[in-house]
Structure formats: C-alpha cells, structure tokens
Design an enzyme around this catalytic site. Structure first.
Site, PDB file in Angstrom:
ATOM      1  N   GLY A  19       2.388   2.344  10.823  1.00 27.03           N
ATOM      2  CA  GLY A  19       3.300   3.484  10.702  1.00 27.03           C
ATOM      3  C   GLY A  19       3.995   3.852  12.001  1.00 27.03           C
ATOM      4  O   GLY A  19       4.567   4.935  12.118  1.00 27.03           O
ATOM      5  N   HIS A  51      -9.640   0.943   4.850  1.00 23.72           N
ATOM      6  CA  HIS A  51      -8.342   1.116   5.517  1.00 23.72           C
ATOM      7  C   HIS A  51      -8.543   2.012   6.754  1.00 23.72           C
ATOM      8  O   HIS A  51      -9.366   2.925   6.724  1.00 23.72           O
ATOM      9  CB  HIS A  51      -7.328   1.743   4.552  1.00 23.72           C
ATOM     10  CG  HIS A  51      -5.941   1.726   5.119  1.00 23.72           C
ATOM     11  ND1 HIS A  51      -5.503   2.678   6.015  1.00 23.72           N
ATOM     12  CD2 HIS A  51      -4.931   0.844   4.976  1.00 23.72           C
ATOM     13  CE1 HIS A  51      -4.265   2.382   6.381  1.00 23.72           C
ATOM     14  NE2 HIS A  51      -3.889   1.269   5.766  1.00 23.72           N
ATOM     15  N   GLU A  70      -5.268  -5.118  10.428  1.00 23.65           N
ATOM     16  CA  GLU A  70      -4.277  -4.061  10.652  1.00 23.65           C
ATOM     17  C   GLU A  70      -4.594  -3.347  11.965  1.00 23.65           C
ATOM     18  O   GLU A  70      -5.414  -2.425  11.978  1.00 23.65           O
ATOM     19  CB  GLU A  70      -4.310  -3.057   9.499  1.00 23.65           C
ATOM     20  CG  GLU A  70      -4.003  -3.661   8.150  1.00 23.65           C
ATOM     21  CD  GLU A  70      -3.453  -2.626   7.183  1.00 23.65           C
ATOM     22  OE1 GLU A  70      -2.317  -2.800   6.734  1.00 23.65           O
ATOM     23  OE2 GLU A  70      -4.148  -1.623   6.901  1.00 23.65           O
ATOM     24  N   GLY A 110       2.937  -1.220   4.294  1.00 23.83           N
ATOM     25  CA  GLY A 110       2.896   0.212   4.002  1.00 23.83           C
ATOM     26  C   GLY A 110       4.287   0.724   3.671  1.00 23.83           C
ATOM     27  O   GLY A 110       4.840   0.460   2.596  1.00 23.83           O
ATOM     28  N   LYS A 157       0.117   4.280  -0.265  1.00 24.83           N
ATOM     29  CA  LYS A 157      -0.536   5.449   0.354  1.00 24.83           C
ATOM     30  C   LYS A 157      -0.310   6.709  -0.509  1.00 24.83           C
ATOM     31  O   LYS A 157      -0.174   6.593  -1.725  1.00 24.83           O
ATOM     32  CB  LYS A 157      -0.055   5.627   1.799  1.00 24.83           C
ATOM     33  CG  LYS A 157      -0.238   4.332   2.609  1.00 24.83           C
ATOM     34  CD  LYS A 157      -0.091   4.505   4.093  1.00 24.83           C
ATOM     35  CE  LYS A 157      -0.302   3.156   4.777  1.00 24.83           C
ATOM     36  NZ  LYS A 157      -0.261   3.223   6.224  1.00 24.83           N
ATOM     37  N   SER A 188       3.480  -2.119  10.232  1.00 23.60           N
ATOM     38  CA  SER A 188       4.940  -2.120  10.420  1.00 23.60           C
ATOM     39  C   SER A 188       5.618  -3.431  10.020  1.00 23.60           C
ATOM     40  O   SER A 188       6.592  -3.855  10.648  1.00 23.60           O
ATOM     41  CB  SER A 188       5.297  -1.741  11.866  1.00 23.60           C
ATOM     42  OG  SER A 188       4.806  -0.447  12.163  1.00 23.60           O
ATOM     43  N   ASN A 227       0.863  -1.176   0.000  1.00 30.14           N
ATOM     44  CA  ASN A 227       0.000   0.000   0.000  1.00 30.14           C
ATOM     45  C   ASN A 227       0.904   1.231   0.000  1.00 30.14           C
ATOM     46  O   ASN A 227       1.515   1.559   1.015  1.00 30.14           O
ATOM     47  CB  ASN A 227      -0.898  -0.037   1.251  1.00 30.14           C
ATOM     48  CG  ASN A 227      -1.738   1.227   1.397  1.00 30.14           C
ATOM     49  OD1 ASN A 227      -1.770   2.078   0.504  1.00 30.14           O
ATOM     50  ND2 ASN A 227      -2.411   1.355   2.523  1.00 30.14           N
ATOM     51  N   GLU A 256      -6.977   4.434   7.856  1.00 36.43           N
ATOM     52  CA  GLU A 256      -6.843   5.876   7.601  1.00 36.43           C
ATOM     53  C   GLU A 256      -8.127   6.433   6.984  1.00 36.43           C
ATOM     54  O   GLU A 256      -8.486   7.593   7.214  1.00 36.43           O
ATOM     55  CB  GLU A 256      -5.603   6.134   6.720  1.00 36.43           C
ATOM     56  CG  GLU A 256      -4.326   5.975   7.538  1.00 36.43           C
ATOM     57  CD  GLU A 256      -3.145   5.376   6.805  1.00 36.43           C
ATOM     58  OE1 GLU A 256      -3.093   5.431   5.564  1.00 36.43           O
ATOM     59  OE2 GLU A 256      -2.245   4.813   7.488  1.00 36.43           O
TER      60      GLU A 256
HETATM   61  P1  13P Z   1       2.979   0.452   7.671  1.00 36.36           P
HETATM   62  O1  13P Z   1       3.524  -0.843   7.111  1.00 36.36           O
HETATM   63  O2  13P Z   1       3.698   1.665   7.188  1.00 36.36           O
HETATM   64  O3  13P Z   1       2.861   0.368   9.166  1.00 36.36           O
HETATM   65  O4  13P Z   1       1.479   0.600   7.114  1.00 36.36           O
HETATM   66  C1  13P Z   1       0.620  -0.474   7.205  1.00 36.36           C
HETATM   67  C2  13P Z   1      -0.593  -0.173   6.410  1.00 36.36           C
HETATM   68  O5  13P Z   1      -1.356   0.708   6.753  1.00 36.36           O
HETATM   69  C3  13P Z   1      -0.801  -0.933   5.169  1.00 36.36           C
HETATM   70  O6  13P Z   1      -2.075  -0.706   4.668  1.00 36.36           O
END
Ligand code: 13P
Length: 253
Positions: A173, A95, A167, A234, A11, A213, A9, A97
């Site tokens: 993140g 997601h 997740e 991510g 983002k 992560s 992803n 977010e």
């Molecule tokens: P990170 O791997 O940066 O923690 O993000 C995970 C994520 O939100 C994947 O959709």
C-alpha cells in the site's frame, strides 16, 4: 513448471454493488487461460454473492481470514466450514495486516493453517519483513521464523495445497515495490528453506507469489523472475481492467 497464480486481495473495500460489478467485469473479461490460476478474496460479507457470480468460471474465491474454531461461542468469528458453505476454496492466512494490527502470532497463524487444511481449504500463507527488519539485515531471519513456526507440524502433503505470498510490509500500500532482484532473492531463500524443511520435490512444486504495490506497469518485470510464481495484488485488484492486464501479463510469461 509452476503455473502462475494471480490473486486479488480486496481487503475491507467496496460496497455490495461494487463487489458484484467488479466480479462480473472480471468474469466477462477473462479469456479462458490454462496457464494462469486466478483468485479473488472479497470481504466475508460479499463471499456468497461473489462465489455465485464466478460459479461457472474457473476463478477461485477465497476469504481474507478465518477462525481456528469450527463452530460455537466465538462471537464475530467466521469458521472454515462456513467459508466452504459460501463457495470458498482458498483463504489468506497471516496477512501482515492481521499480524500487525490484530496481533496474530506465528503460533496463531499455524493453528489457522491447520484449521484451513482440515476444512479442505487451500491456504495462502503470507510472510514478509518490516522496513526496520530489512534495514537491520534481518529479512532472512524473520521470514525463516515465519515459515518454521507457521508451518510447525504441517506435512509435505499438506504443503502441496499451500501457496506462499512474500509480501514485504514496507511495500504494501505504499507504492514502493521490491525490485525484481530483491523479491527474487527472498523467494529463492523461501524455496531453499522449504527444501531444507521438506524435500526438493515439495519446494519445487510450491508456488510463491509476490505482493506489495503490484500494478500493470511493474508486473511483467516481477513475474518474469525465475522464483516468482504469481502475485497477490491489493489496491490494483479493485480495478477490473488493471487486474485483467496483470492476468494477461502472467499468461504471456
Ligand atoms: P497493495 O498491492 O495495495 O500494496 O497490497 C498488497 C497486499 O497486501 C496484498 O495482500
């Protein structure tokens, strides 16, 4: 036996040039593997270019979000048919977010899932609890309502096209990863919930990715858990060699 599914992803990151470079490095670096499915989820505006680069490969390209509507006066939205048009086969839905920053409710997510399935896109439904919910011992309750409200009136045939990504919001993140045991426990809960909601066959076929992560150092431990069928990566997916390492780890499991 469920095939591992590693997805990146991206983002809201990269320039057009960087997205192109990353895609070419992934395409050229990937050894053909029948044991792992691979997908990338760039920003909307790079989908056309990225799909082009992967057109001769078996890498899936997907979007990070989509509209409930097919077309019309919905300024700023992107529809399922438009995503198909630029080569998408997959789409992320719900997601964290989108849930937290853009207030997407389980009911909106349910409508988006239905819109994706009607358009023949394969959705990845993201679920997961916040830190305060885990601290209050509410992880199962939160995930259960994300599943039951998110999948309302979705049939078992449609679930066969679905992937779920667990997740935990506190692990996204943050560099904080769920331990393999913590993740496997929630994945088991998700599979049991899906068995109760649908049937054993549907639950056994369903792939459940872990996200939060994931990197080349922790991937092996996470992916070797019995109920973890892949990763939604991510930050680490923006680096071609790290993402390729994670794919190789998945292939070796
Ligand atoms: P990170 O791997 O940066 O923690 O993000 C995970 C994520 O939100 C994947 O959709």
């Amino acid at each position: 036996m469920r095939k591992q599914f590693i997805a990146g992803n991206w983002k809201m990151n990269l320039t057009l040039e960087e997205a192109g470079n990353l895609s070419r490095k992934l395409r050229d670096g990937l050894k053909v593997s029948d044991t792992v499915d691979i997908g990338v989820f760039p920003s909307f505006v790079y989908l056309d270019k990225v799909s082009d680069i992967f057109s001769e490969s078996n890498v899936f390209v997907g979007a990070q979000n989509m509209s409930i509507e097919k077309c019309g006066a919905f300024t700023g939205e992107v529809s399922g048919p438009m995503l198909k048009d630029v080569g998408c086969t997959h789409v992320l839905i719900g997601h964290s977010e989108r849930r937290t920053i853009y207030q997407e409710t389980n009911s909106v997510i349910n409508s988006k899932l239905k819109a994706a399935l009607l358009t023949d896109l394969s959705p990845i439904l993201c679920v997961g609890e916040r830190q305060e919910e885990r601290d209050a011992d509410k992880t199962d309750e939160v995930v259960e309502s994300q599943l039951s409200e998110g999948l309302l009136n979705i049939t078992s045939e449609q679930v066969n096209r679905l992937t779920i990504a667990y997740e935990p919001v506190w692990a996204i993140g943050t560099g904080k990863t769920a331990t393999p045991e913590q993740a496997n426990e929630v994945h088991t809960f998700i599979r049991n919930t899906m068995r109760d909601k649908y049937d054993d066959n549907t639950a056994q076929r369903l792939r459940i990715q872990y996200g939060g992560s994931v990197n080349a150092e922790n991937a092996e431990q996470l992916l070797s858990q019995s109920e973890i069928d892949g990763a939604l990566v991510g930050g680490a997916s923006l680096d071609s060699s790290t993402f390729l390492d994670i794919v190789s780890i998945a292939a070796s499991i």
